[in-house]
Design a protein around this motif. Structure first.
Motif, mmCIF file in Angstrom:
data_model
loop_
_atom_site.group_PDB
_atom_site.id
_atom_site.type_symbol
_atom_site.label_atom_id
_atom_site.label_comp_id
_atom_site.label_asym_id
_atom_site.label_seq_id
_atom_site.Cartn_x
_atom_site.Cartn_y
_atom_site.Cartn_z
ATOM 1 N N ASP A 244 21.055 -8.351 -32.372
ATOM 2 C CA ASP A 244 21.327 -7.652 -31.111
ATOM 3 C C ASP A 244 21.296 -8.586 -29.911
ATOM 4 O OD1 ASP A 244 21.463 -5.156 -32.458
ATOM 5 O OD2 ASP A 244 19.272 -5.035 -32.442
ATOM 6 N N SER A 275 26.629 -0.830 -28.861
ATOM 7 C CA SER A 275 25.177 -0.821 -28.723
ATOM 8 C C SER A 275 24.690 -1.499 -27.444
ATOM 9 C CB SER A 275 24.542 -1.517 -29.933
ATOM 10 O OG SER A 275 24.885 -2.903 -29.948
ATOM 11 N N LEU A 276 25.594 -2.042 -26.633
ATOM 12 C CA LEU A 276 25.206 -2.853 -25.487
ATOM 13 C C LEU A 276 25.108 -2.042 -24.208
ATOM 14 C CD1 LEU A 276 27.470 -5.972 -26.164
ATOM 15 C CD2 LEU A 276 25.063 -5.653 -26.787
ATOM 16 N N ASP A 277 24.345 -2.588 -23.257
ATOM 17 C CA ASP A 277 24.305 -1.984 -21.928
ATOM 18 C C ASP A 277 25.530 -2.439 -21.137
ATOM 19 O OD1 ASP A 277 23.821 -4.615 -21.155
ATOM 20 O OD2 ASP A 277 21.692 -4.288 -20.732
ATOM 21 N N GLY A 278 25.599 -2.037 -19.868
ATOM 22 C CA GLY A 278 26.788 -2.335 -19.071
ATOM 23 C C GLY A 278 27.059 -3.820 -18.929
ATOM 24 N N ASP A 279 26.011 -4.603 -18.667
ATOM 25 C CA ASP A 279 26.199 -6.040 -18.509
ATOM 26 C C ASP A 279 26.670 -6.680 -19.805
ATOM 27 O OD1 ASP A 279 25.746 -8.650 -17.004
ATOM 28 O OD2 ASP A 279 24.373 -8.916 -18.697
ATOM 29 N N ARG A 281 28.285 -5.273 -22.245
ATOM 30 C CA ARG A 281 29.671 -4.872 -22.517
ATOM 31 C C ARG A 281 30.656 -5.684 -21.690
ATOM 32 N NH1 ARG A 281 30.384 1.541 -23.714
ATOM 33 N NH2 ARG A 281 28.784 1.723 -25.333
#
Length: 314
Positions: A244, A275-279, A281
């Motif tokens: 991750d 699975s990622l946050d905005g940053d 992604r």
């Protein structure tokens, strides 16, 4: 890692050819001939087919002119895309090089002898001596510099003959010079000064935003810059330990792409994306856009990956 590379080189860059400068042409010495002397060598074509059975003649030919050996596979999309680029750059040397293509699926002895475990793999023969250059589809900017260095190193070893195509036709002459900032970037890549190459491409894009070659060149050299100083084992180990970890996964995706494993690179990042946050992604999306430029927007793999990315975004 399939081919032993100079530990001082970048992960996929050309090996250091400086050692050839003081090495005599052993094949030429054995035959008692002057490697550079005599008339130009007549060949049926600048691009020839190599097999387990006929490869000996190319070893002999390398006593007079450097022979670039491309081990390819029709099953490899990276190999198919890379082949015309390598051919064009060899032809641009104006008869100072010969290209020999070897199908790895049909010539197991050469595959074993040249330690090729992926396609494309490129080796040069100079004076009968093989030297690995790189594996995977090297960016065109870097490849152009590699071909020039091969010719220079061969000449310093006494292998400086030239070939003409049978029938008396001279080998094609090099193409016109590149635009100044493109040439500046190529020269910087030849010095492995990737920061200078990046700066040159960015300056070109500011002046000509629609210069697709500059955009692709910037993406390619940025990839080289990111991989510089990193080892294959360390990248793989970090990715395995941190499934991750965005940085680790971006690094191993870079490694996959640089080795010609385009689908693997796309799948890795697209699988990570949800699975990622905005940053995270944003970083993955920007890296994928770079990859699309490197591979080529017309490539079917790019079209498929772009569609998957759009589905994830919207």
């Amino acid at each position: 890692m399939s081919i032993p590379m100079n530990p001082g080189a970048n992960l996929r860059g050309a090996v250091d050819l400086s050692g050839l400068a003081s090495r005599p042409s052993t094949a030429a010495a054995a035959s008692g001939t002057d490697a550079a002397g005599g008339d130009a060598i007549s060949v049926p074509s600048l691009v020839l087919g190599g097999t387990d059975q006929n490869f000996g003649q190319f070893i002999e030919l390398s006593a007079r002119v450097p022979v670039v050996v491309e081990l390819f596979s029709a099953r490899s999309e990276a190999s198919i895309a890379f082949a015309p680029i390598l051919e064009r750059l060899v032809v641009q040397q104006g008869g100072a090089l010969v290209l020999v293509r070897v199908d790895i699926d049909a010539n197991p002895q050469l595959v074993q002898g040249l330690q090729a475990t992926t396609a494309p793999t490129v080796v040069v023969l100079i004076g009968g001596q093989p030297m690995p250059l790189f594996q995977g589809a090297v960016p065109e900017a870097q490849l152009s510099q590699v071909m020039g260095r091969v010719v220079e190193a061969a000449a310093q070893s006494g292998v400086s003959g030239r070939v003409i195509v049978e029938g008396g036709a001279e080998a094609p002459v090099p193409e016109p010079e590149l635009p100044p900032l493109h040439q500046e970037a190529y020269d910087a890549i030849g010095r492995q000064d990737y920061e200078a190459a990046i700066a040159a491409y960015r300056k070109q894009i500011l002046q000509a935003p629609n210069d697709r070659e500059a955009v692709a060149g910037l993406a390619q050299v940025s990839l080289l810059h990111r991989l510089g100083g990193k080892t294959l084992d360390a990248i793989r180990a970090a990715a395995a330990a941190g499934p991750d970890d965005v940085d680790a996964q971006l690094d191993v995706a870079d490694l996959d792409l640089s080795g010609g494993h385009v689908a693997d690179a796309f799948d890795r990042l697209l699988g990570l994306f949800p699975s990622l946050d905005g940053d995270g992604r944003d970083r993955v999306r920007e890296r994928l856009l770079d990859y699309f430029e490197i591979v080529g927007v017309a490539d079917p793999l790019v079209a498929s990956a772009r569609a998957r990315l759009a589905g994830l975004l919207y």
